[in-house]
Write an enzyme that holds these catalytic residues in place. Structure first.
Site, PDB file in Angstrom:
ATOM      1  N   GLY A  54      -4.522  11.194  19.565  1.00 11.41           N
ATOM      2  CA  GLY A  54      -4.747  11.280  18.110  1.00 11.41           C
ATOM      3  C   GLY A  54      -4.627  12.685  17.579  1.00 11.41           C
ATOM      4  O   GLY A  54      -4.435  13.645  18.328  1.00 11.41           O
ATOM      5  N   LYS A  79      -2.241  21.909  10.364  1.00 11.54           N
ATOM      6  CA  LYS A  79      -2.497  21.986  11.808  1.00 11.54           C
ATOM      7  C   LYS A  79      -3.442  23.145  12.068  1.00 11.54           C
ATOM      8  O   LYS A  79      -3.115  24.296  11.762  1.00 11.54           O
ATOM      9  CB  LYS A  79      -1.181  22.182  12.562  1.00 11.54           C
ATOM     10  CG  LYS A  79      -1.333  22.157  14.084  1.00 11.54           C
ATOM     11  CD  LYS A  79      -0.004  21.944  14.764  1.00 11.54           C
ATOM     12  CE  LYS A  79      -0.094  22.107  16.267  1.00 11.54           C
ATOM     13  NZ  LYS A  79       1.217  21.921  16.915  1.00 11.54           N
ATOM     14  N   ARG A 109       2.535  21.528   7.873  1.00 11.47           N
ATOM     15  CA  ARG A 109       3.804  20.920   8.273  1.00 11.47           C
ATOM     16  C   ARG A 109       4.172  19.816   7.283  1.00 11.47           C
ATOM     17  O   ARG A 109       3.292  19.228   6.644  1.00 11.47           O
ATOM     18  CB  ARG A 109       3.673  20.263   9.661  1.00 11.47           C
ATOM     19  CG  ARG A 109       3.027  21.118  10.706  1.00 11.47           C
ATOM     20  CD  ARG A 109       3.313  20.575  12.083  1.00 11.47           C
ATOM     21  NE  ARG A 109       2.475  19.440  12.467  1.00 11.47           N
ATOM     22  CZ  ARG A 109       2.371  19.018  13.721  1.00 11.47           C
ATOM     23  NH1 ARG A 109       3.059  19.611  14.691  1.00 11.47           N
ATOM     24  NH2 ARG A 109       1.600  17.996  14.024  1.00 11.47           N
ATOM     25  N   ARG A 157       4.487   8.721  15.934  1.00  9.71           N
ATOM     26  CA  ARG A 157       5.006   9.081  17.266  1.00  9.71           C
ATOM     27  C   ARG A 157       5.201   7.831  18.129  1.00  9.71           C
ATOM     28  O   ARG A 157       4.628   6.789  17.818  1.00  9.71           O
ATOM     29  CB  ARG A 157       3.983  10.004  17.954  1.00  9.71           C
ATOM     30  CG  ARG A 157       3.737  11.269  17.183  1.00  9.71           C
ATOM     31  CD  ARG A 157       2.239  11.589  17.099  1.00  9.71           C
ATOM     32  NE  ARG A 157       1.999  12.679  16.128  1.00  9.71           N
ATOM     33  CZ  ARG A 157       2.067  13.958  16.413  1.00  9.71           C
ATOM     34  NH1 ARG A 157       2.309  14.327  17.652  1.00  9.71           N
ATOM     35  NH2 ARG A 157       1.864  14.870  15.495  1.00  9.71           N
ATOM     36  N   ASP A 178       3.409  11.362  23.096  1.00 14.16           N
ATOM     37  CA  ASP A 178       2.718  11.618  21.824  1.00 14.16           C
ATOM     38  C   ASP A 178       3.420  12.723  21.044  1.00 14.16           C
ATOM     39  O   ASP A 178       3.098  12.950  19.882  1.00 14.16           O
ATOM     40  CB  ASP A 178       1.250  12.001  22.069  1.00 14.16           C
ATOM     41  CG  ASP A 178       1.112  13.151  23.051  1.00 14.16           C
ATOM     42  OD1 ASP A 178       1.634  13.039  24.175  1.00 14.16           O
ATOM     43  OD2 ASP A 178       0.493  14.173  22.697  1.00 14.16           O
ATOM     44  N   ASP A 206       5.865  18.981  17.086  1.00 16.18           N
ATOM     45  CA  ASP A 206       4.860  19.647  17.917  1.00 16.18           C
ATOM     46  C   ASP A 206       5.442  20.822  18.698  1.00 16.18           C
ATOM     47  O   ASP A 206       5.723  20.736  19.894  1.00 16.18           O
ATOM     48  CB  ASP A 206       4.158  18.654  18.857  1.00 16.18           C
ATOM     49  CG  ASP A 206       3.039  17.927  18.128  1.00 16.18           C
ATOM     50  OD1 ASP A 206       2.947  18.077  16.893  1.00 16.18           O
ATOM     51  OD2 ASP A 206       2.255  17.222  18.776  1.00 16.18           O
TER      52      ASP A 206
HETATM   53  P1  AMP Z   1      -0.193  18.674  22.397  1.00 18.42           P
HETATM   54  O1  AMP Z   1       0.371  18.304  23.718  1.00 18.42           O
HETATM   55  O2  AMP Z   1      -0.395  20.134  22.167  1.00 18.42           O
HETATM   56  O3  AMP Z   1       0.613  18.083  21.275  1.00 18.42           O
HETATM   57  O4  AMP Z   1      -1.664  18.072  22.285  1.00 18.42           O
HETATM   58  C1  AMP Z   1      -2.107  16.928  22.955  1.00 18.42           C
HETATM   59  C2  AMP Z   1      -3.350  16.386  22.308  1.00 18.42           C
HETATM   60  O5  AMP Z   1      -4.382  17.358  22.330  1.00 18.42           O
HETATM   61  C3  AMP Z   1      -3.187  15.969  20.852  1.00 18.42           C
HETATM   62  O6  AMP Z   1      -3.965  14.829  20.653  1.00 18.42           O
HETATM   63  C4  AMP Z   1      -3.742  17.139  20.105  1.00 18.42           C
HETATM   64  O7  AMP Z   1      -4.224  16.785  18.842  1.00 18.42           O
HETATM   65  C5  AMP Z   1      -4.861  17.600  21.012  1.00 18.42           C
HETATM   66  N1  AMP Z   1      -5.182  19.027  20.862  1.00 18.42           N
HETATM   67  C6  AMP Z   1      -4.441  20.087  21.264  1.00 18.42           C
HETATM   68  N2  AMP Z   1      -5.064  21.243  20.958  1.00 18.42           N
HETATM   69  C7  AMP Z   1      -6.216  20.919  20.333  1.00 18.42           C
HETATM   70  C8  AMP Z   1      -7.298  21.658  19.775  1.00 18.42           C
HETATM   71  N3  AMP Z   1      -7.340  22.992  19.793  1.00 18.42           N
HETATM   72  N4  AMP Z   1      -8.302  20.952  19.211  1.00 18.42           N
HETATM   73  C9  AMP Z   1      -8.302  19.611  19.183  1.00 18.42           C
HETATM   74  N5  AMP Z   1      -7.338  18.859  19.706  1.00 18.42           N
HETATM   75  C10 AMP Z   1      -6.292  19.493  20.276  1.00 18.42           C
HETATM   76 MG    MG Z   2       1.016  16.811  20.169  1.00 18.22          MG
END
Ligand code: AMP
Ligand code: MG
Length: 539
Positions: free
Chosen positions: A109, A132, A202, A209, A283, A293
């Site tokens: 999510g 973001k 963004r 996704r 995702d 992303d």
């Molecule tokens: P990513 O691979 O960076 O797209 O992130 C994978 C998951 O981790 C997604 O659900 C993001 O929303 C969550 N996520 C990444 N960084 C953070 C953060 N600093 N705080 C909260 N959720 C995060």
């Molecule tokens: Mg992501």
């Protein structure tokens, strides 16, 4: 009575169809949880203490009908730092799952993304706006919901650079500093540092996704899966399907085939410009075939299909440059599995996946022929030329971007006296002079002679061929070290580097002689510096 203050952004028209038409989470308190039977949860951005505008994209703003004056207003920075909602905004975080590095990860999510709503612009186009790094959401899991300046600069610049390169992508409207501190252990090695918090806004027609479909499918929630699929086809693929056509399993299968084609187009573009996404988890795969992303992505400097910028993936190299086409296929297969319960036939899904492979192969051949300036791809000659070129580019350290750009300078009809004169225009592309042995120069010379015979057979006028090549081989890409230099300055409060890069990257195919420094190959110091060649998911 005090005069009513008019906020410039209140003129935006919002049509929040996503929350209007899809089931939402009835719980409105903001705490971390599993969310069932809902596509999103309402959540407001966390206010910040000292918002400050670092940069905005004039081109992205124009798609919303916003002027420079609007973007420079106090209202703009307050809204895109999450301190105020413009009229019509209904903020929410979406619920999705995903496969991370090949393993099913369950619910993920929007853990640090908050959608503000969907603007409909003067041309009737829909743009979902998303902050973001605007604070915790129900999907933040064990993390803080925040983003730091360095990764926000990278996302902001790369989104706009990709757009101007003609690569399908989400866009970036704004980059603000929040005034808050964020703690990050950049390489997860016990060195936490205090960094400056930042937020990127963004924009995309949709942020849905592959994982948005996978999560309800994994929970056997076929009602929700169908609702999201019907919504996506009707809204995000409105141009693709006549509204009078009734949705059915066969339409779903055709739609999946369309997603496969768009994904193939996307990956061909990545391979064309030398972009390595770095975290192709399901995702992070957009249903619209957009690059989405921007995390530990990187640009190929020396051409190396095995390269990945992501230190988290350094061992397996699952997401290395040369593996991106296969990973996209794997990700599409996971999406096919998620859709199967609604289609109930494996054959059309399998055909659609084959369609991906075909579309990628044809797209890649055409793209390579374009990069080399051929009138059209020809199997009998070109497969060997491509394969031998790939091997040449890897046998000495060769800058991919410079090589293709300079290749246009090779003359089709000139009588070159020797190999050195023939290969001279390409010398800028090489990193290590000692590697340029006589044997290598001969191999390169031989290839160039074959290449010239191929061009002669085409018979395109020289000028036309060069223009064709220069329209697909960029002069300027967001070299990893250039982004890092802009970040170093921005961290000291000087945003000129970010803004200058943004400007240069708006015209990646133009010569821009006064900006030639931005087309230079990676300097030696950047070879092993963090942020330049090595990145992590910590952002
Ligand atoms: P990513 O691979 O960076 O797209 O992130 C994978 C998951 O981790 C997604 O659900 C993001 O929303 C969550 N996520 C990444 N960084 C953070 C953060 N600093 N705080 C909260 N959720 C995060
Ligand atoms: Mg992501």
């Amino acid at each position: 009575m005090p005069a009513k203050t008019t906020h410039p952004l209140d003129k935006l028209t919002f049509d929040n169809r996503f929350v209007r038409e899809l089931p939402g989470d009835p719980e409105t308190d903001n705490y971390r949880r599993q969310v069932y039977a809902a596509c999103y949860s309402y959540v407001t951005p966390t206010p910040v203490s000292q918002p400050r505008l670092v940069a905005y994209s004039r081109a992205a703003a124009a798609s919303l009908g916003l002027s420079d004056a609007d973007c420079l207003s106090e209202d703009f920075v307050q809204i895109f730092a999450g301190n105020r909602l413009a009229e019509g905004m209904m903020p929410y975080a979406t619920c999705y799952g995903g496969h991370q590095f090949g393993y099913w990860a369950g619910q993920l999510g929007d853990g640090r993304a908050i959608n503000l709503g969907e603007v409909v612009n003067g041309q009737g186009q829909r743009w979902a706006l998303q902050l973001k790094g605007a604070g915790l959401t129900p999907y933040s899991r064990s993390a803080d919901g925040l983003a730091v300046l360095r990764s926000s600069v990278r996302e902001f610049l790369c989104s706009e650079a990709m757009f101007h390169l003609g690569v399908p992508t989400t866009r970036a409207l704004s980059l603000v500093l929040t005034g808050e501190s964020v703690i990050r252990d950049m390489f997860y090695n016990g060195n936490p540092q205090v960094e400056q918090g930042a937020i990127v806004c963004r924009m995309a027609p949709s942020f849905t996704r592959f994982g948005s479909f996978q999560l309800p499918a994994s929970r056997d929630d076929l009602g929700l899966l169908k609702a999201l699929l019907d919504y996506t086809i009707r809204t995000d693929f409105a141009d693709w399907l006549d509204p009078s056509v009734e949705l059915s399993p066969s339409v779903y299968a055709q739609w999946f085939a369309e997603v496969c084609r768009r994904t193939a187009t996307l990956i061909v573009h990545w391979q064309r410009v030398g972009f390595v996404h770095g975290v192709m988890n399901t995702d992070n795969m957009s249903i619209l075939g957009l690059t989405i992303d921007y995390g530990p992505y990187g640009w190929l400097e020396n051409y190396d299909p095995d390269w990945t910028p992501n230190t988290t993936d350094a061992r397996e190299r699952r997401y290395r440059f040369g593996n991106q086409p296969q990973i996209a296929f794997w990700n599409l297969s996971q999406l096919a599995n998620a859709l199967y319960p609604l289609i109930k036939q494996a054959e059309p899904l399998k055909q659609a996946l084959d369609g991906y492979s075909q579309a990628f192969t044809v797209g890649w051949q055409t793209m390579m022929a374009d990069k080399l300036g051929f009138a059209a791809y020809q199997a009998d000659t070109d497969d060997d030329l491509f394969a031998d070129l790939s091997s040449l580019l890897q046998s000495v350290e060769t800058d991919m971007t410079i090589f293709y750009r300079k290749l246009a300078l090779i003359e089709t009809y000139r009588q070159y006296p020797d190999d050195n004169t023939l290969t001279a225009p390409l010398q800028d592309a090489f990193y290590v002079p000692e590697q340029l042995t006589a044997e290598y120069q001969k191999r390169l010379g031989d290839w160039l002679q074959r290449y010239r015979r191929r061009l002669q057979a085409d018979g395109l006028p020289e000028q036309q061929r060069r223009q064709k090549m220069n329209a697909v081989n960029p002069k300027y890409v967001l070299r990893n070290y250039l982004a890092q230099l802009a970040i170093d300055k921005a961290e000291q409060g000087d945003f000129s580097g970010v803004n200058e890069l943004l400007q240069v990257l708006r015209h990646p195919y133009d010569e821009q002689p006064d900006k030639a420094a931005f087309a230079a190959k990676r300097p030696d110091w950047a070879r092993s510096r963090a942020g330049c060649s090595m990145l992590s998911c910590s952002s």
